[in-house]
Scaffold this active site. Sequence first.
Site, PDB file in Angstrom:
ATOM      1  CG  ASP A 389      -2.276   0.557   0.951  1.00 14.50           C
ATOM      2  OD1 ASP A 389      -2.586   0.755  -0.231  1.00 14.50           O
ATOM      3  OD2 ASP A 389      -3.035   0.799   1.906  1.00 14.50           O
ATOM      4  CG  ASP A 442      -8.006   0.262   2.282  1.00 14.53           C
ATOM      5  OD1 ASP A 442      -6.859  -0.185   2.381  1.00 14.53           O
ATOM      6  OD2 ASP A 442      -8.302   1.267   1.606  1.00 14.53           O
TER       7      ASP A 442
END
Length: 542
Positions: A389, A442
């Site tokens: 990420d 997420d």
Amino acid sequence: MEVPTNRSRAVLQVAVFSLICSFSFVFAGDIVHQDDIAPKRPGCDNNFVLVKVPTWLGDSEEEEFVGVGARFGPTLESKEKDANKSRVALADPPDCCSTPKNKLTGEVILVHRGNCSFTAKAHVAEAAGASAILIVNNQTELFKMVCEPDENNVHIGIPAVMLPQDAGSSLETSIQNKLNVYVQLYSPKRPLVDVAEVFLWLMAVGTILCASYWSAWTAREAAIEQDKILKDASDEYLNTESSRSSGVVDINTTSAVLFVVIASCFLVMLYKLMSYWFIEVLVVLFAIGGVEGLQTCLVALLSCFRCFDHAAQTFVKVPFLGAVSYLTLSVTPFCVTFAVVWAVYRRISFAWIGQDILGIALIVTVIQIIRVPNLKVGTVLLSCAFLYDIFWVFVSKWWFHESVMIMVARGDKSGEDGIPMLLKIPRMFDPWGGYSIIGFGDIILPGLLVAFSLRYDWLSNKSLRAGYFLWAMLAYGLGLLITYVALNLMDGHGQPALLYIVPFTVGTLLTLGKHRGDLRHLWSKGEPDRLCPHVQLQSSEQ
């Protein structure tokens, strides 16, 4: 309740796992644009802000354009009521590189880009009596106006705003037709917190909550059935167990590491091949996954009602799919129709509702089918996702000169509003509009670990407070909340949510496990020690 037992569904969900988890960040849309290539210096230190430019033809309000403010000049008003309404005049010569032939008395001057620097145009316009300068770009995109390195006099007293080519042409045509054109220039600020972010937080937390309980319920049912088999050792149970497939896939450390590699390849491929047709392919893939997810969730939900028992427990053989219940066949046409209608009408204003329904159903189903067997695998998976990420949101700017993750999520260069692998809600009180969005990764990636904690609690017969699920859930919610705080502090710039979520969730489980003495079971086995039912039976007889 019917548990999905068709192995083909598990295979399909695993096939798209890396793709749908490739996107893990939150985003609200940039208003302030930072630029390290054009360094700040005294007199040339403004942020690049988006500017609203409402227009009037006489007393009739017309189209509103969006421009971008320059690095130099005074900052613009943030409220519409404080912005002056000024008449627009065309520059003569059009480039405004020399003193205009027409007299200006506080008008906003409209000039063409080119032939001299932006600051030179602004100096000429200010000296001629203009109250502001609108510079029309020679392309449909906006361009950041900066000071030249060798320019010394950059102290300019009027605002400078760049407009895209089509907006400038529209204003110029109206003025040439002898119409009085007026504009306002202001740059409204985002509210500190928008209701959309609250609802998105609730959606993410609620999705993980539902998926975790479903996953734990099926795990407990499987454990009870296994105990019955061991106790009775009857042919009936053995045959039943051997003839059924749980449809659950446990990932290991190798697949956890491999996920980052595959997801990165997907992301780079999307970035390089981003186009209208490629977005259409993603829409089709998302619709197929959404149909599977919605169908699985509806079948599981309807199976809870007694009136659907017969349809849920009666099966028919379907080519390529095997045994499928009548209930599944009944809900499939609705699911397919829902996904097709969304795909066809996805550009209308309220299509986000259908996208979120399909997305949540897909996320819940993936968390139900793909499982983290122990804390070791969960830690490896989330640690790799943590680095993934950060790299693709922040570090990728050094290689690609822009954030690859954000560019792909926005659907830049595709002519579309963005990829469908997102949950999104319109920003309700934001003067700039747009959407608050969160990537599937997420929710799914930390959701796998949270679901594992609830399965462990139920198999260990732990209470809510004495278990791990409550604290893992709170850690996820707090990590996501801090993500939104960072998002607002960074003026809407996309944030890698796992940067905040992973330390909270993994750190909480590791710390609690160590403190309670359960870390060995959590880390390697993923379930408590259980006596064989035969041993329990002998103890009770004695």
